[in-house]
Write an enzyme that holds these catalytic residues in place. Sequence first.
Site: not given
Length: 757
Positions: A358-359, A487, A592-593
């Site tokens: 999906w990046d 995640e 994480k992000q």
Amino acid sequence: MKRIFDVQPWNVVTHTFDPKDKRLQESMTSLGNGYMGMRGDFEEGYSGDSLQGIYLGGVWYPDKTRVGWWKNGYPKYFGKVVNAVNFIKLPIEINGQRVDLAKDQISDFTLDLDLHTAVLTRSFTLKRGDVKVALTFERFLSVAQKELSVQKVTVKNLSATNVDVKLLPAIDADVMNEEANYDERFWDVLATDQQADRGSVIAKTTPNPFGTPQFTSGMEMRMVSDLDNVAIDQPNDKEVATAYQGTLAPQTATTLEKRVIVVTSRDYKTQADLTTAMHQLSDQVAKESYADLLTAHTQVWAQRWEKSDVEITGDDESQQGIRFNLFQLFSTYYGEDSRLNIGPKGFTGEKYGGATYWDTEAFAFPVYLGITDPKVTRNLLMYRYNQLPGAYINAKEQGLKGALFPMVTFDGIECHNEWEITFEEIHRNGDIAFAIYNYTRYTGDDSYVLHQGAKVLTEISRFWADRVHFSKRNNQYMIHGVTGADEYENNVDNNWDTNMLAQWTLKYTLEILGKVDADVAKRLDVSDDEKAHWQDIVDRMYLPYDKDLNIFVQHDGFLDKDIEPVSAIPADQRPINQHWSWDKILRSPYIKQGDVLQGIWDFIDDYTPEQKKANFDFYEPLTVHESSLSPAIHSVLAADLHYEDKAVELYERTARLDLDNYNNDTTDGLHITAMTGGWIAVVQGFAGMRVRNGQLHYAPFLPKKWNSFSFRQVFRGRLIEVIVDQAGAHFKLLSGDPLDIDVAGKTVSLQPDTVVE
């Protein structure tokens, strides 16, 4: 953080060779031309630790999924990029002994990746007793002719006596993937042709039990050298080689060029067609000089840089970082082949299998919108549309309607084997829908969204409508059992970003269905009852919110964690993914992000300054940025909030993520999709670029460390140059019709070749 290359605006160069950094050097000096790519391996061979890798776009293999406890719906295989037949192999013998930098004594080492020309150069002086020889290697993968790899080796005798030199250019199919099961090989050799001055190998990927295609590749090498060409016996049934040898007098030099044509069955129906094309292309290349081949290649790169270079003055670290980012992006994908996509590692390593994530839609798409022709991003949208059949299968495997686009794929079928990622991280369906909206908003072209895009949106909406459940107790729709973009939390309920994207997708799809032609509406066959149900979900979707903190809550229960900032983690325990157990990470509050902040970044104009500030101030201090995708969006949000120092700090992290090995994970390949981060941070962050109601808006600021920055941007048939310096912002329309833009709330009219202050 570890820096092993010098800071230069256009070069990634080092004069040090340390075997413990060999893999890191290989990653950093990777080359690609969109069709194929390779790590910065030593072509003469290296007996020490190394991750050798050559990869061909779209060539992959389905490796059997191996799990202890099988769950219904698990993908049957894990797709992985195949390490290609080694066509750069070029052993060298000096006085009968192979050159091997793992064993030999050397000096004057230089490794130089020229970002402007996309040429990799390496040189060193070899010392063996009284023997002293200088070797120089040049290498490029042509962007003027996608099938062409070119190498040039120069050997100069610096000794006081004669030296015998022998070069053995080869093509070797006896290769393996480092992450393969049980040392298995993936290539069966179908044919070899070894001649004195050339050679070729035709190889096919081994059979698989899953019905996925096998791929045939053909490589033919030809050489140009002033050394004597001597015939040798074929080394084995998987390799072809030839030899060039001679005696060098003191202070004399010799060269050898190796030109390889690489073709695959992706472009040819039969082995005979592939072989014929390989020979024909090789014949054509044989007529060209090295200088001509190099010039054709560098001219294309010059055109790319002319259109998309970001120039920063006053800070060479930032300048090198963003150019390295753009170089690796262009080396991976420039939109020529709609069958291909942008893998997280590109052509630089095996991790993530070389597949599509999906990046692409979330991070790569905005950059390619701004620096390439719209057909490039349209090709990325068509890539997903053409894989709808696989997306139907993915949803059906979970007992759901509509289409679930895969987390990881080569062909549309999900091929990732971590359940909590593969079938819980479903926000990707919303990210793909957002890319359709983003394309339409930016380009003004609605031909895709009203035809193929409407189909994609409809099938994604059918998935969301089946995946939600209605909570009678709360009188709202919810989505349980998901993993968000963060995640470091799995199997959570009501992830805000996922719920928001589901709600938005349904709303946007209903809007588009009201615009499509009658024949498109008929084919989509969305009933009035179905539309009414979608609208009900939109109206009653549960979005976690805390009124005391004025924040969107990442998921149910997040605020029950022991909330402490990242600064509370001891430095020797970072990154936590390399020091903590997974259980400890899942129980921690650390992110994480961007997750909530990812959603706010997507729709940055839809939230008030107060909402953006409250959410950023709460979530960013909890974010460890251990995803390469994380710093860029935080930089944009920080800039939007006028946290300028924070915006610059996060820009530096995203721009130099791999150059400085921030997360200690660059040895196995670069973070290609995160290479978009530098451009995003500069253009959306420091320049404040937005598109609102079809108009470009800017709100620029100049980082304190910089003297100026500039970039060029493609927008609706125009090419615009933006320069921000200590005197302010300057805009120039380089091509296209006149255009009105907004700069900090003021309308500015751009006319051709006129600079507007």
